[in-house]
Design an enzyme around this catalytic site. Structure first.
Site, short mmCIF file in Angstrom:
data_model
loop_
_atom_site.label_atom_id
_atom_site.label_comp_id
_atom_site.label_asym_id
_atom_site.label_seq_id
_atom_site.Cartn_x
_atom_site.Cartn_y
_atom_site.Cartn_z
N SER A 72 1.39 -10.36 -11.83
CA SER A 72 0.52 -11.15 -12.70
C SER A 72 1.19 -11.37 -14.05
O SER A 72 1.62 -10.42 -14.69
CB SER A 72 -0.82 -10.44 -12.89
OG SER A 72 -1.54 -10.40 -11.68
N SER A 123 0.82 -1.21 0.00
CA SER A 123 0.00 0.00 0.00
C SER A 123 0.86 1.26 0.00
O SER A 123 0.50 2.28 -0.59
CB SER A 123 -0.92 0.00 1.23
OG SER A 123 -1.86 -1.06 1.14
N GLN A 171 -23.87 -19.62 -0.76
CA GLN A 171 -24.66 -20.05 0.39
C GLN A 171 -26.00 -20.63 -0.07
O GLN A 171 -26.48 -21.63 0.47
CB GLN A 171 -24.88 -18.87 1.33
CG GLN A 171 -25.59 -19.22 2.63
CD GLN A 171 -24.71 -20.00 3.59
OE1 GLN A 171 -23.49 -20.03 3.43
NE2 GLN A 171 -25.31 -20.64 4.58
N GLU A 217 -4.81 -3.58 -6.79
CA GLU A 217 -5.09 -2.28 -7.39
C GLU A 217 -5.35 -1.22 -6.32
O GLU A 217 -6.10 -0.25 -6.53
CB GLU A 217 -6.29 -2.35 -8.36
CG GLU A 217 -6.18 -3.41 -9.44
CD GLU A 217 -5.23 -3.06 -10.56
OE1 GLU A 217 -4.45 -2.10 -10.39
OE2 GLU A 217 -5.25 -3.73 -11.59
N GLY A 274 -7.17 1.03 -13.74
CA GLY A 274 -7.11 -0.35 -13.29
C GLY A 274 -8.17 -0.67 -12.26
O GLY A 274 -8.70 -1.79 -12.22
N ASN A 294 -39.53 -19.93 -1.27
CA ASN A 294 -39.17 -19.48 0.08
C ASN A 294 -38.97 -17.97 0.08
O ASN A 294 -38.10 -17.44 -0.61
CB ASN A 294 -37.88 -20.19 0.52
CG ASN A 294 -37.47 -19.84 1.93
OD1 ASN A 294 -37.12 -18.70 2.21
ND2 ASN A 294 -37.48 -20.83 2.82
#
Length: 410
Positions: free
Chosen positions: A186, A160, A364, A391, A269, A305
């Site tokens: 990357s 950072s 979930q 990023e 980015g 539901n």
């Protein structure tokens, strides 16, 4: 047909087929507010994701395959240099157009699309800050993806706090001698062009410059391939520079301009990576909806539901809200508005957080099946988790937003 330089051309139980077949049902929501031209290349990107990416997404993840040939097919559609100028082979599209494309591609494979977004950022940096010779040397082959690019800012000791980077570039004659290392890169080791931020001057951001290091340059080497939770279709390695001789002619911009170049790249980015999260959430809402319609418990479909109905409604609402904020930020960046940096940070923070929550909730809803690698939903969750970190971490996004608010006069 040409659009602004853009050329139109297993069953994981049910997940991949459901994604491929039913994603079409949500195109109208994703296309809302777009021009006819934008809708055309959005459809092209959705089609490419469905036919060229999603059928291979699980295999690329499991076998850690860097899908070079698939990405080159994407480049044939103009996706190797989406917002690079046409005179060097780019598509010349806007930041909004780019976001639309990356959202669509990510429905097919987040990890691969995220790498394509990083490649595009690097290509844009050369196109924007390079001179004519540099642009003509690097951009055409990056646009066709005959060559691939990596962005090298983060170091083992500076994440950072990027302005504290330690990689040095000492001028000797017509070359810089680079020493240092970059972390979490990357494409590292498999790519051809490395955009490296290095220190040519004193401490702080004004001592940083940006140079292009080409593959096979003496002194350039790589660490081991990292084992990651997600993003497995792109390799990640440390980039190591040991007395690495780089021609002065490979410097982008002026000495001391590197940190500004890096931050300018990251503003876009952040829009790009948030767009990848959006695509994952887009797909996961569809997968969750389809699962609720076919899965039965207690004698009826889960779609009956009310609790799950409400959850699905919340997911769809957050998806649309994320898309609206992201597209507003993309337009602000394209127009160089004064609020662009803050909006890009807001979009990155909100969209990556909310879209991760959407994907996690979709998992979930799948119950135990969602935890199986036969189902695509778990891969979306794994692939986009890192978007809250890279990023610029979402904690740093909060700092940028707060700083902007507190510095406003009146």
């Amino acid at each position: 047909v040409m659009f602004n330089g853009l050329c139109l051309k297993g069953f994981w139980l049910y997940s991949v087929c459901a994604m491929r077949d039913t994603i079409l049902n949500s195109h109208l929501a994703a296309a809302h507010g777009l021009s006819d031209e934008q809708k055309e290349f959005q459809k092209m990107a959705f089609d490419f994701a469905a036919h060229e990416m999603s059928p291979h997404m699980a295999e690329w993840d499991e076998k850690e395959i860097f899908p070079v040939e698939t990405m080159r097919k994407a480049a044939q559609l103009g996706f190797g240099g989406i917002y690079v100028q046409p005179e060097v082979g780019g598509s010349g599209l806007s930041r909004l157009d780019t976001s639309v494309i990356f959202e669509a591609l990510s429905t097919g494979c987040v990890s691969t699309t995220a790498y394509i977004s990083i490649h595009n950022m690097c290509n844009w940096m050369i196109d924007t800050f390079g001179n004519t010779e540099q642009r003509e040397k690097f951009c055409p082959e990056l646009c066709t993806m005959d060559k691939f690019a990596s962005y090298c800012l983060t170091e083992p000791g500076s994440g950072s706090d990027a302005a504290s980077l330690l990689t040095t570039a000492k001028l000797e004659g017509h070359h810089y001698i680079l020493n240092g290392s970059k972390a979490f890169i990357s494409g590292g080791g498999d790519t051809d062009v490395y955009i490296v931020m290095c220190r040519t001057g004193g401490k702080g951001p004004k001592g940083i410059s940006c140079v292009v290091v080409e593959k096979d340059t003496p002194g350039l080497s790589f660490g081991k391939k990292e084992k990651k939770v997600g993003w497995n279709s792109q390799p990640t390695r440390a980039v190591i520079l040991e007395d690495c001789h780089v021609p002065v002619t490979n410097r982008l911009g002026q000495e001391g301009q590197g940190f500004n170049i890096a931050m300018r790249g990251l503003n876009g980015g952040r829009i790009n990576i948030a767009s990848c999260s959006l695509g994952a959430a887009h797909a996961c809402v569809q997968l969750a909806r389809d699962h609720l319609l076919v899965r039965k418990q207690f004698g009826e479909a889960l779609s009956n539901n009310q609790f799950l109905q409400f959850k699905l409604a919340e997911m769809a609402t957050k998806l649309v809200a994320s898309r609206l904020l992201l597209r507003e930020a993309a337009v602000a960046l394209q127009e160089s508005r004064s609020d662009a940096v803050s909006l890009c940070s807001m979009a990155k923070l909100f969209v990556t957080d909310e879209c991760f929550n959407i994907c996690n909730q979709a998992l979930q809803m799948h119950g135990g099946y969602g935890y199986l690698k036969d189902y695509a939903v778990q891969q979306f969750v794994r692939d986009i988790r890192v978007h809250q970190i890279l990023e610029g971490t979402n904690e740093v996004m909060r700092m940028i937003i707060a700083r902007s608010l507190l510095s406003e006069s009146g």
